[in-house]
Design a protein around this motif. Structure first.
Motif, short mmCIF file in Angstrom:
data_model
loop_
_atom_site.label_atom_id
_atom_site.label_comp_id
_atom_site.label_asym_id
_atom_site.label_seq_id
_atom_site.Cartn_x
_atom_site.Cartn_y
_atom_site.Cartn_z
N LEU A 14 64.51 1.92 1.93
CA LEU A 14 64.82 1.18 0.72
C LEU A 14 66.29 0.77 0.68
CD1 LEU A 14 63.02 3.38 -1.98
CD2 LEU A 14 62.28 1.15 -1.15
N PRO A 15 66.60 -0.33 0.02
CA PRO A 15 68.01 -0.62 -0.30
C PRO A 15 68.56 0.50 -1.18
CG PRO A 15 66.61 -2.54 -0.69
CD PRO A 15 65.70 -1.39 -0.46
N GLU A 16 69.85 0.72 -1.10
CA GLU A 16 70.47 1.84 -1.81
C GLU A 16 70.22 1.81 -3.31
OE1 GLU A 16 74.56 2.26 -0.86
OE2 GLU A 16 74.23 2.59 1.29
N ASP A 17 70.23 0.61 -3.91
CA ASP A 17 70.10 0.53 -5.36
C ASP A 17 68.70 0.84 -5.86
OD1 ASP A 17 69.70 -2.10 -3.99
OD2 ASP A 17 69.05 -2.71 -5.98
N LEU A 18 67.72 0.98 -4.96
CA LEU A 18 66.35 1.28 -5.37
C LEU A 18 65.97 2.74 -5.15
CD1 LEU A 18 64.43 -1.86 -4.02
CD2 LEU A 18 65.21 -1.42 -6.35
N ILE A 19 66.84 3.51 -4.50
CA ILE A 19 66.48 4.87 -4.12
C ILE A 19 66.24 5.75 -5.34
CG2 ILE A 19 67.25 6.96 -2.93
CD1 ILE A 19 68.84 5.06 -1.04
N ARG A 20 67.16 5.72 -6.29
CA ARG A 20 67.01 6.57 -7.47
C ARG A 20 65.77 6.19 -8.27
NH1 ARG A 20 66.86 11.35 -9.76
NH2 ARG A 20 67.32 11.30 -12.01
N ARG A 21 65.49 4.89 -8.37
CA ARG A 21 64.29 4.45 -9.10
C ARG A 21 63.04 5.01 -8.44
NH1 ARG A 21 65.35 -1.93 -9.56
NH2 ARG A 21 63.21 -1.91 -10.35
N ALA A 22 63.01 4.97 -7.10
CA ALA A 22 61.86 5.52 -6.38
C ALA A 22 61.77 7.03 -6.58
CB ALA A 22 61.97 5.19 -4.89
N GLU A 23 62.91 7.71 -6.56
CA GLU A 23 62.93 9.16 -6.71
C GLU A 23 62.32 9.58 -8.05
OE1 GLU A 23 66.07 12.83 -6.05
OE2 GLU A 23 66.82 10.90 -6.80
N VAL A 24 62.67 8.87 -9.11
CA VAL A 24 62.15 9.21 -10.43
C VAL A 24 60.64 9.06 -10.47
CG1 VAL A 24 62.13 8.52 -12.87
CG2 VAL A 24 64.30 8.69 -11.63
N VAL A 25 60.12 7.98 -9.89
CA VAL A 25 58.67 7.78 -9.85
C VAL A 25 58.01 8.89 -9.05
CG1 VAL A 25 56.82 6.27 -9.03
CG2 VAL A 25 58.83 5.28 -10.14
N MET A 26 58.56 9.22 -7.91
CA MET A 26 57.96 10.22 -7.04
C MET A 26 57.99 11.61 -7.68
SD MET A 26 59.73 8.64 -3.64
CE MET A 26 59.49 10.03 -2.56
N GLN A 27 59.06 11.94 -8.38
CA GLN A 27 59.14 13.22 -9.08
C GLN A 27 57.96 13.39 -10.04
OE1 GLN A 27 62.93 12.78 -10.95
NE2 GLN A 27 64.07 13.82 -9.32
N ASN A 28 57.58 12.30 -10.66
CA ASN A 28 56.52 12.36 -11.66
C ASN A 28 55.12 12.24 -11.08
OD1 ASN A 28 57.62 12.28 -14.63
ND2 ASN A 28 59.04 11.07 -13.40
N ILE A 29 54.96 11.48 -10.00
CA ILE A 29 53.62 11.25 -9.46
C ILE A 29 53.15 12.40 -8.58
CG2 ILE A 29 52.26 9.80 -7.90
CD1 ILE A 29 53.71 7.40 -8.92
N TYR A 30 53.99 12.83 -7.61
CA TYR A 30 53.50 13.87 -6.70
C TYR A 30 54.57 14.90 -6.30
CZ TYR A 30 55.39 10.63 -3.16
OH TYR A 30 56.21 9.80 -2.43
N ILE A 31 55.68 14.93 -6.98
CA ILE A 31 56.78 15.88 -6.75
C ILE A 31 57.40 15.69 -5.38
CG2 ILE A 31 57.52 18.29 -6.66
CD1 ILE A 31 55.36 18.97 -8.67
N CYS A 32 56.60 15.88 -4.33
CA CYS A 32 57.10 15.66 -2.97
C CYS A 32 55.91 15.51 -2.03
CB CYS A 32 58.00 16.81 -2.51
SG CYS A 32 57.14 18.37 -2.25
N ALA A 33 56.16 15.01 -0.85
CA ALA A 33 55.13 14.94 0.18
C ALA A 33 54.82 16.36 0.67
CB ALA A 33 55.59 14.06 1.34
N PRO A 34 53.65 16.58 1.30
CA PRO A 34 53.28 17.93 1.73
C PRO A 34 54.35 18.56 2.63
CG PRO A 34 51.40 16.45 1.91
CD PRO A 34 52.59 15.60 1.57
N THR A 35 54.77 19.75 2.25
CA THR A 35 55.88 20.41 2.95
C THR A 35 55.55 20.70 4.40
OG1 THR A 35 56.67 21.39 0.89
CG2 THR A 35 57.37 22.44 2.93
N LEU A 36 54.38 21.28 4.66
CA LEU A 36 54.02 21.62 6.04
C LEU A 36 53.92 20.35 6.90
CD1 LEU A 36 51.37 24.44 5.51
CD2 LEU A 36 53.75 24.68 6.25
#
Length: 368
Positions: free
Chosen positions: A234-256
């Motif tokens: 992603l371009p730098e200015d979109l990273i935080r926007r993506a992070e906020v969405v991801m925090q709410n939708i699935y927290i994180c990708a599977p750790t293992l």
């Protein structure tokens, strides 16, 4: 706009085919090869260390660094690891990308035919897909000429393409980047089949425009479909926007899965994966091209886009007949759009060569 959602027909065909014994499965785009050995080694190590916790929403830092290194090694492109975002497969990457790029009612251009889930992600978010009819005249690529006069906020391409296996050439990819840059239009480039290119060299959109949104993952070339792991650049200015969405939708990708993927970049092993699929492509192409014409030999992915118009004007019914009569499962072209798709089927060469030979024999006998 949930009412606009269409079923993923290939999964319906798979369900039907699994109820019939002795079917050769050419419908599903899932590699049957094992992942690089390092993946399993890393997985076992992570399990032994009890690494079952969440990672940061943007992903495991070591993996983000490793993917950035992959771009330097494979494409010669320098990417800041901070711009690498780890996702739960590419499906969630598309959903996150659409959610941060488009507001309700805005439009994104998609090729017809193309991967059917793109439009459904748009429908889920109230984004309007604008379909661009493509065919063999442009090697099934969207060109800047296709986009003239369209009121769009973004363009979403895939290279190599599903379902056609065609690759965006350097000249057109560069032209699309320039077109979008000049008009302040987002360009999303789905590069999930990079690595599985048999003629020519795949180019990432990031070579031509630093603000292209590139999506890739571990399901195809790396043979890790069940790990459900993808990434976005992603371009730098979109990273935080993506992070906020991801925090709410699935927290994180599977750790293992993230720890496992650190062992995936085994280029010697991956070259053998590529060679295997090239042999399979050549075998299936040569075996059916005279009975099911192919609109251009695909240069990548693991699909053939075959014309059935001399047998049927209804691809879905044709696939049902072939499934019942020849015990070969194919995907009807209507899964991928409305642009003459009733005249086509997609065949996936994700099976062993012996199975492909059997499928060829069954198809030739049935269609004769």
């Amino acid at each position: 706009m949930r009412r606009e959602l269409s079923p993923f027909i290939v999964m319906d065909i798979l369900k039907l085919a699994q109820e019939i014994p002795d079917v050769v499965h050419l419908e599903i785009g899932e590699p049957d090869l094992e992942p690089p050995p390092g993946v399993i080694e890393r997985l076992n190590w992570a399990v032994s260390k009890g690494l079952f916790n969440y990672t940061p929403s943007l992903g495991l830092w070591e993996l983000r660094e490793r993917i950035a290194k992959h771009y330097r090694d494979y494409y010669g492109v320098d990417i800041d690891p901070n711009r690498v975002v780890i996702t739960t497969g590419t499906s969630s990457a598309f959903l996150v990308a659409y959610s941060i790029l488009f507001d309700i009612g805005e439009k994104v251009a998609l090729a017809d035919p193309s991967y059917p889930c793109y439009k459904n992600f748009a429908h889920l978010l109230g984004v309007e897909p604008v379909f661009v009819n493509v065919d063999e005249s442009t090697n099934y690529q969207i060109t800047p000429e296709h986009l003239e006069g369209l009121d769009i906020k973004g363009v979403h391409i895939s290279s190599p393409s599903n379902p056609t296996g065609t690759l965006y050439d350097e000249e057109n990819l560069k032209a699309l980047c320039e077109y979008c840059k000049e008009r302040n239009i987002y360009l999303i480039s789905d590069e999930i089949y990079h690595g599985l290119v048999y003629e020519g060299k795949e180019r990432t959109a990031l070579e031509f425009w630093d603000r292209a949104i590139v999506i890739n993952g571990f399901s195809k070339f790396f043979c890790m479909p069940g790990f459900r792991l993808g990434w976005m650049i992603l371009p730098e200015d979109l990273i935080r926007r993506a992070e906020v969405v991801m925090q709410n939708i699935y927290i994180c990708a599977p750790t293992l899965s993230q720890y496992s993927a650190l062992g995936a970049f085994d280029y010697d092993y991956l070259s053998k994966v590529k060679e295997t699929f090239k042999r399979r492509r050549d075998l299936l192409y040569e075996g059916i091209k005279d009975i099911l014409p192919i609109k251009g030999k695909p240069s990548g992915a693991f699909y053939l886009w075959a014309d059935i118009s001399k047998y049927s004007q209804d691809a879905y019914e044709f696939c049902l007949e072939v499934l019942k009569g020849a015990k070969v499962a194919l995907t009807p072209g209507i899964d991928f759009g409305k642009n003459q798709t009733e005249h086509f089927v997609r065949l996936a060469y994700t099976r062993k060569e012996e199975e492909l030979k059997e499928a060829i024999n069954r198809l030739r006998e049935f269609l004769s």
